[in-house]
Design a protein around this motif. Structure first.
Motif, PDB file in Angstrom:
ATOM      1  N   ALA A 166      -8.026   1.144   3.525  1.00  0.00           N
ATOM      2  CA  ALA A 166      -8.536   0.077   2.666  1.00  0.00           C
ATOM      3  C   ALA A 166      -8.631   0.525   1.216  1.00  0.00           C
ATOM      4  O   ALA A 166      -8.300  -0.226   0.290  1.00  0.00           O
ATOM      5  CB  ALA A 166      -9.897  -0.393   3.171  1.00  0.00           C
ATOM      6  N   ILE A 167      -9.077   1.754   0.988  1.00  0.00           N
ATOM      7  CA  ILE A 167      -9.176   2.282  -0.372  1.00  0.00           C
ATOM      8  C   ILE A 167      -7.793   2.372  -1.009  1.00  0.00           C
ATOM      9  O   ILE A 167      -7.602   1.994  -2.178  1.00  0.00           O
ATOM     10  CB  ILE A 167      -9.868   3.661  -0.361  1.00  0.00           C
ATOM     11  CG1 ILE A 167     -11.355   3.485  -0.088  1.00  0.00           C
ATOM     12  CG2 ILE A 167      -9.656   4.397  -1.678  1.00  0.00           C
ATOM     13  CD1 ILE A 167     -12.103   4.791   0.092  1.00  0.00           C
ATOM     14  N   ALA A 168      -6.815   2.867  -0.254  1.00  0.00           N
ATOM     15  CA  ALA A 168      -5.447   2.957  -0.782  1.00  0.00           C
ATOM     16  C   ALA A 168      -4.904   1.575  -1.116  1.00  0.00           C
ATOM     17  O   ALA A 168      -4.268   1.376  -2.157  1.00  0.00           O
ATOM     18  CB  ALA A 168      -4.552   3.657   0.243  1.00  0.00           C
ATOM     19  N   ALA A 169      -5.169   0.592  -0.240  1.00  0.00           N
ATOM     20  CA  ALA A 169      -4.684  -0.769  -0.482  1.00  0.00           C
ATOM     21  C   ALA A 169      -5.352  -1.380  -1.702  1.00  0.00           C
ATOM     22  O   ALA A 169      -4.690  -2.004  -2.543  1.00  0.00           O
ATOM     23  CB  ALA A 169      -4.950  -1.633   0.751  1.00  0.00           C
ATOM     24  N   LEU A 170      -6.659  -1.204  -1.843  1.00  0.00           N
ATOM     25  CA  LEU A 170      -7.393  -1.791  -2.960  1.00  0.00           C
ATOM     26  C   LEU A 170      -7.025  -1.127  -4.284  1.00  0.00           C
ATOM     27  O   LEU A 170      -7.046  -1.772  -5.336  1.00  0.00           O
ATOM     28  CB  LEU A 170      -8.900  -1.659  -2.715  1.00  0.00           C
ATOM     29  CG  LEU A 170      -9.473  -2.541  -1.604  1.00  0.00           C
ATOM     30  CD1 LEU A 170     -10.878  -2.085  -1.231  1.00  0.00           C
ATOM     31  CD2 LEU A 170      -9.479  -4.006  -2.018  1.00  0.00           C
ATOM     32  N   THR A 171      -6.685   0.134  -4.252  1.00  0.00           N
ATOM     33  CA  THR A 171      -6.333   0.847  -5.487  1.00  0.00           C
ATOM     34  C   THR A 171      -4.891   0.571  -5.907  1.00  0.00           C
ATOM     35  O   THR A 171      -4.616   0.317  -7.083  1.00  0.00           O
ATOM     36  CB  THR A 171      -6.528   2.368  -5.304  1.00  0.00           C
ATOM     37  OG1 THR A 171      -7.845   2.629  -4.825  1.00  0.00           O
ATOM     38  CG2 THR A 171      -6.333   3.087  -6.627  1.00  0.00           C
ATOM     39  N   PHE A 172      -3.971   0.603  -4.940  1.00  0.00           N
ATOM     40  CA  PHE A 172      -2.555   0.402  -5.263  1.00  0.00           C
ATOM     41  C   PHE A 172      -2.239  -1.066  -5.524  1.00  0.00           C
ATOM     42  O   PHE A 172      -1.521  -1.402  -6.466  1.00  0.00           O
ATOM     43  CB  PHE A 172      -1.688   0.945  -4.123  1.00  0.00           C
ATOM     44  CG  PHE A 172      -0.211   0.816  -4.367  1.00  0.00           C
ATOM     45  CD1 PHE A 172       0.414   1.572  -5.352  1.00  0.00           C
ATOM     46  CD2 PHE A 172       0.554  -0.071  -3.623  1.00  0.00           C
ATOM     47  CE1 PHE A 172       1.777   1.447  -5.582  1.00  0.00           C
ATOM     48  CE2 PHE A 172       1.916  -0.189  -3.837  1.00  0.00           C
ATOM     49  CZ  PHE A 172       2.527   0.569  -4.820  1.00  0.00           C
ATOM     50  N   GLY A 173      -2.752  -1.965  -4.673  1.00  0.00           N
ATOM     51  CA  GLY A 173      -2.554  -3.392  -4.893  1.00  0.00           C
ATOM     52  C   GLY A 173      -1.398  -4.006  -4.129  1.00  0.00           C
ATOM     53  O   GLY A 173      -1.371  -5.214  -3.919  1.00  0.00           O
ATOM     54  N   GLY A 174      -0.407  -3.218  -3.731  1.00  0.00           N
ATOM     55  CA  GLY A 174       0.718  -3.760  -2.978  1.00  0.00           C
ATOM     56  C   GLY A 174       1.853  -4.253  -3.868  1.00  0.00           C
ATOM     57  O   GLY A 174       1.691  -4.466  -5.068  1.00  0.00           O
TER      58      GLY A 174
END
Length: 313
Positions: A254-262
Motif C-alpha cells: 500500500a505504501i509503494a502504491a500510494l507513493t508511486f501512484g501507478g
C-alpha cells in the motif's frame, strides 16, 4: 521496438473490445464510476480554486505567509511556494498542473519546475487516510504512515534541492484584479478544470479496461495481482491489497502504491505538463526513488516496532 510495440498493443486492445464486449463494458463503467465518485468531487474544487488564487492577487498573500519557511527548506523561489503547498494537499495532478501553468506564464523556469515536480505531485491526504491507510492497510496508526509516505517526498526534496535559493523569475504578466473581470476569470478556470478532468476520466476508463484484460489473461495470484494492479492504477490496486493477509506485505504494498501512484497517475501527469519542456522520464525516475525511500522508512519503522514494542505496526 517501441514503434512495433505501440501498434501491436493498440491492435490487441481493439481485439479485446470486440471479443470481450461485456467485460469491456463492465470495466468502462467501473472506471467512469471511480472518476465520478472520487476524482470529480475531490479534484474539481481544488483545480478551480487553485487556479483562481494563481491568477489573482490572492497568490501574493499565500506566498507572503509560507515563503519564509518554504524557501529556506527547499531553496525554491517564491513562485514555487504555492505549487508545493497544493501538491501535498490537493492530490494528483494538481501540483503538476500548477507547475505547468507557472512555467507557461513565465513565473518558473524549467529547472525549478522539474525539481518541484519531483516531490510535490502526490496523492491527496484525504484519499491517503481514508482509502489507503484505514481501508487498504486496515490500520489506525495514521500519523506514522503519513510521515512515511509524505516524508519520503520531503526527504527526496531535501536531498536533491539546489545548493542555493532560486531567484524568482520576473514576470511581466499581471494577475487579474479588476472586479469586472472576476466572473469571466471564474468561467475560464471552471472550463479549464473540466477539460483536465475529462482527460483524466478517459485515462481512468482506459486503464480499467487494460487491467480487466490483463486479469483475464493472467492467473489470479494473491501476491502478484495486487502489485500489478497497483502498478497500473492505484485505486483498484488498493482494493486488491485490502484482500491480502494483514502484515508487512500488505502495508509495504500500500505504501509503494500510494507513493508511486501507478501508470494511470503518470499518464494524468503527462497530460498536464505537455508543451512545458518538463521531462516525464525524469519524473518517473524521481517517483521510483521516492518509493524506495518510503519503503526504507517503512522497514526502519517496523524494525523499531518489532524489536522495541514486540510487534508489527
Amino acid at each position: 521496438m517501441k514503434k512495433n510495440f505501440i501498434p501491436c498493443f493498440l491492435f490487441v486492445f481493439f481485439l479485446f473490445l470486440l471479443v470481450f464486449p461485456l467485460e469491456s463494458l463492465e470495466a468502462s463503467k467501473q472506471g467512469l464510476l471511480l472518476w465520478f465518485d472520487t476524482l470529480l468531487p475531490t479534484l474539481l474544487p481544488f483545480l478551480i480554486v487553485s487556479q483562481l488564487i494563481l491568477k489573482t492577487p490572492a497568490i501574493h498573500s499565500v506566498q507572503k505567509l509560507f515563503s519564509p519557511l518554504f524557501t529556506k527548506i527547499f531553496h525554491c523561489s517564491v513562485n514555487g511556494v504555492f505549487c508545493i503547498l497544493c501538491g501535498f494537499l490537493c492530490g494528483y495532478p494538481v501540483g503538476a498542473r500548477l507547475i505547468s501553468l507557472q512555467i507557461k506564464e513565465g513565473r518558473l523556469d524549467i529547472h525549478e519546475g522539474q525539481y518541484l515536480l519531483s516531490f510535490c505531485n502526490n496523492v491527496s491526504p484525504m484519499f491517503c487516510i481514508s482509502y489507503g491507510i484505514l481501508y487498504a492497510i486496515g490500520s489506525n496508526h495514521i500519523l506514522p504512515y503519513l510521515l512515511i509516505i509524505y516524508g519520503s517526498a520531503l526527504l527526496f526534496a531535501l536531498i536533491t534541492r539546489p545548493k542555493k535559493s532560486i531567484t524568482p523569475v520576473l514576470c511581466a504578466k499581471k494577475q487579474t484584479s479588476s472586479s469586472e473581470n472576476t466572473f469571466q476569470l471564474i468561467d475560464v478556470c471552471i472550463i479549464d478544470s473540466f477539460y483536465i478532468l475529462i482527460k483524466l476520466c478517459g485515462y481512468m476508463i482506459l486503464f480499467s479496461i487494460i487491467q480487466k484484460g490483463c486479469f483475464l489473461l493472467i492467473p489470479n495470484n494473491q501476491i502478484f495481482s495486487p502489485l500489478f494492479a497497483s502498478f497500473l492504477e492505484i485505486t483498484n490496486g488498493l482494493s486488491l491489497i485490502r484482500n491480502t493477509p494483514t502484515g508487512c506485505f500488505r502495508s509495504a504494498s500500500a505504501i509503494a502504491a500510494l507513493t508511486f501512484g501507478g501508470l494511470c497517475c503518470i499518464f494524468q501527469t503527462n497530460s498536464v505538463i505537455t508543451d512545458t519542456g518538463l521531462s516525464l522520464k525524469k519524473y518517473i525516475i524521481h517517483k521510483i526513488l521516492s518509493t524506495c525511500l518510503a519503503l526504507c522508512l517503512f522497514f526502519l519503522w517496523n524494525f523499531f516496532c518489532r524489536f522495541i514494542t514486540k510487534g508489527w505496526c
